[in-house]
Enzyme design. Structure first.
Site, PDB file in Angstrom:
ATOM      1  N   GLU A   1      59.454  22.057  47.375  1.00 31.27           N
ATOM      2  CA  GLU A   1      58.527  21.509  46.374  1.00 31.27           C
ATOM      3  C   GLU A   1      57.872  20.272  46.956  1.00 31.27           C
ATOM      4  OE1 GLU A   1      60.624  20.782  42.713  1.00 31.27           O
ATOM      5  OE2 GLU A   1      61.329  22.864  42.609  1.00 31.27           O
ATOM      6  N   PRO A   2      56.782  19.808  46.334  1.00 29.23           N
ATOM      7  CA  PRO A   2      56.110  18.622  46.878  1.00 29.23           C
ATOM      8  C   PRO A   2      57.082  17.452  47.093  1.00 29.23           C
ATOM      9  CG  PRO A   2      54.768  19.609  45.156  1.00 29.23           C
ATOM     10  CD  PRO A   2      56.056  20.372  45.183  1.00 29.23           C
TER      11      PRO A   2
ATOM     12  N   SER B   1      63.432  18.575  52.614  1.00 25.40           N
ATOM     13  CA  SER B   1      64.772  18.473  53.218  1.00 25.40           C
ATOM     14  C   SER B   1      65.828  18.258  52.134  1.00 25.40           C
ATOM     15  CB  SER B   1      64.818  17.288  54.192  1.00 25.40           C
ATOM     16  OG  SER B   1      63.770  17.379  55.121  1.00 25.40           O
TER      17      SER B   1
ATOM     18  N   GLN C   1      51.073  21.850  80.825  1.00 24.50           N
ATOM     19  CA  GLN C   1      50.840  20.932  81.951  1.00 24.50           C
ATOM     20  C   GLN C   1      50.518  21.705  83.233  1.00 24.50           C
ATOM     21  OE1 GLN C   1      50.809  17.818  81.154  1.00 24.50           O
ATOM     22  NE2 GLN C   1      50.672  16.757  83.122  1.00 24.50           N
TER      23      GLN C   1
ATOM     24  N   GLU D   1      62.796  25.534  57.471  1.00 22.77           N
ATOM     25  CA  GLU D   1      64.190  26.036  57.397  1.00 22.77           C
ATOM     26  C   GLU D   1      65.179  24.998  57.917  1.00 22.77           C
ATOM     27  OE1 GLU D   1      64.988  30.205  58.154  1.00 22.77           O
ATOM     28  OE2 GLU D   1      62.883  30.639  57.790  1.00 22.77           O
TER      29      GLU D   1
ATOM     30  N   SER E   1      64.858  19.350  62.423  1.00 24.76           N
ATOM     31  CA  SER E   1      65.866  19.116  63.469  1.00 24.76           C
ATOM     32  C   SER E   1      66.917  18.096  63.023  1.00 24.76           C
ATOM     33  CB  SER E   1      65.178  18.621  64.742  1.00 24.76           C
ATOM     34  OG  SER E   1      64.393  19.665  65.264  1.00 24.76           O
TER      35      SER E   1
END
Ligand SMILES: Cc1cc2nc3c(=O)[nH]c(=O)nc-3n(C[C@H](O)[C@H](O)[C@H](O)COP(=O)(O)OP(=O)(O)OC[C@H]3O[C@@H](n4cnc5c(N)ncnc54)[C@H](O)[C@@H]3O)c2cc1C
Length: 375
Positions: free
Chosen positions: A125-126, A130, A332, A359, A362
């Protein structure tokens, strides 16, 4: 080169067969890049994946995590949108496969597997990404139904999905213990696509809004208050598969980097002959192999019926972060061409970014691993 790891003991013959057949299919049906009409492209990819028989692996009683990871790794190597299309069919219907009633399974899973119904997973949701437990979207009992009110944001397939696996607060207990899971069909009165969201690697994405949207009680998955458990059981499968998709992107970047290094002439030699290039390629290859080991350890472990919360988090953390570094190195190696629109490494550079965020970002994976170590 990319099929060699399938000789590892994590795999069975059925996985090697799947990978060989899928690679052959991808070589004919997929190519890197996409056109302007992403919605239409996603729908036709889902149909093609259904007709090819690949979506069967994303649904059903016995989810084979290694098969799902092989599929995502391979599809991502060829085409990021094809991987996305496959992943969403699995993520959106995963809870029905894992915990749905017989009636729910019969109504949705065959159509998902044939590529006739598109699915979505609506958790964020807004103000609750997390921090899932901060969720506010509510479902209140009203006779034989629940009334949904609130918003969901960053919902992949939002706007084109036929149904949404939606999580809402039913209030049995505070925080994550007061959430329930529902299957919500697109087009119900009170359900609107409030906004289409555009991102650096285009795919269908939307903010959803619910105003007294009536969902029959028979559309609930699991018991009232079990929604968080439903979400976590689904993510335990698909979190590892996000790592597998990252691995596919990284493998493609390594292949493109090798091709470029061997072909590019400079300083009276080739780029590949320069020691610094060989060091770069070595780092890329080490990252790819270590990600692959973590991905397939987690997948194998889950297929043995073991808890994989820590292993899936490790795989996702290392494979997504590692793929970003491998792709950056490939850019690179390409010099100016590396950032030119339309170049494969340029699109990989954009495609990998969101996988480090969704999902479970990190940092969330680090928390999961740290907490598990301290248990
Ligand atoms: C392309 C894309 C597709 C998505 N698809 C879906 C979907 O289909 N369904 C769905 O429900 N959601 C989806 N999401 C939403 C996604 O899951 C959220 O974006 C994610 O959970 C992060 O939430 P947030 O964006 O609110 O960021 P926040 O929660 O505000 O986090 C911001 C940043 O804070 C950092 N952070 C988070 N936790 C901690 C911590 N404990 N300690 C330190 N730092 C921390 C991380 O770096 C994180 O990136 C999608 C997102 C993207 C970008």
């Amino acid at each position: 080169m990319h099929l060699k790891h399938l000789e590892w003991p994590f795999f069975e013959d059925k996985h090697r067969k799947l990978a060989a057949e899928l690679n052959a299919w991808c070589a004919v049906h997929l190519q890197h890049g996409h056109g302007d009409d992403i919605d239409a492209e996603c729908k036709s990819l889902v149909k093609a994946l259904g007709q090819g028989g690949w979506l069967i692996h994303a649904v059903g009683d016995a989810i084979d995590t290694r098969a799902i990871c092989i599929l995502r790794e391979t599809l991502a190597r060829y085409n990021g949108l094809a991987d996305f299309a496959f992943a969403m069919q699995g993520l959106g219907s995963g809870a029905i496969s894992l915990m749905g009633t017989q009636a729910q399974r019969e109504r949705y899973l065959p159509r998902v597997a044939r590529g006739e119904a598109l699915s979505a997973f609506a958790l964020s949701e807004p103000d609750a990404g997390s921090d899932v437990a901060a969720m506010q979207c509510s479902a209140t009992e009203d006779g034989e139904a629940y009334l949904l009110n609130g918003e969901k944001s960053w919902i992949s397939n939002g706007g084109i999905a036929d149904f949404y696996l939606l999580f809402a607060r039913t209030g049995e207990a505070p925080g994550s213990r007061g959430i329930s899971a529902f299957i919500v069909d697109a087009g119900l009165p009170g359900f609107e696509i409030a906004e289409r969201i555009h991102v650096i690697a285009p795919h269908p994405l939307a903010r959803l809004k619910f105003t007294n949207c009536r969902v029959p009680k028979s559309q609930m998955i699991g018991a009232p208050g079990e929604g968080f458990k439903v979400a976590m059981r689904t993510l335990d499968v698909f979190r590892t598969s996000v790592a597998a998709a990252s691995l596919g992107f990284a493998r493609r970047a390594l292949e493109e980097g090798l091709k470029q290094a061997k072909g590019r002439k400079m300083f009276g030699a080739t780029l590949a002959e320069l020691p610094l290039t060989q060091a770069k390629l070595a780092d890329m290859a080490c990252t790819v192999d270590s990600s692959a080991l973590l991905v397939y350890r987690a997948a194998w472990q889950r297929d043995q019926g073991q808890v994989v919360t820590r292993e899936a988090a490790m795989a996702k953390l290392m494979a997504t972060e590692g793929a970003q570094r491998v792709i950056d190195a490939a850019v690179q190696l390409h010099g100016g061409r590396g950032v030119q629109s339309g170049e494969i490494v340029e699109s990989l550079y954009r495609e990998i970014r969101a996988l480090r965020i969704y999902e479970g970002a990190s940092e969330v994976q680090q928390l999961i691993i740290g907490r598990d170590l301290l248990k």
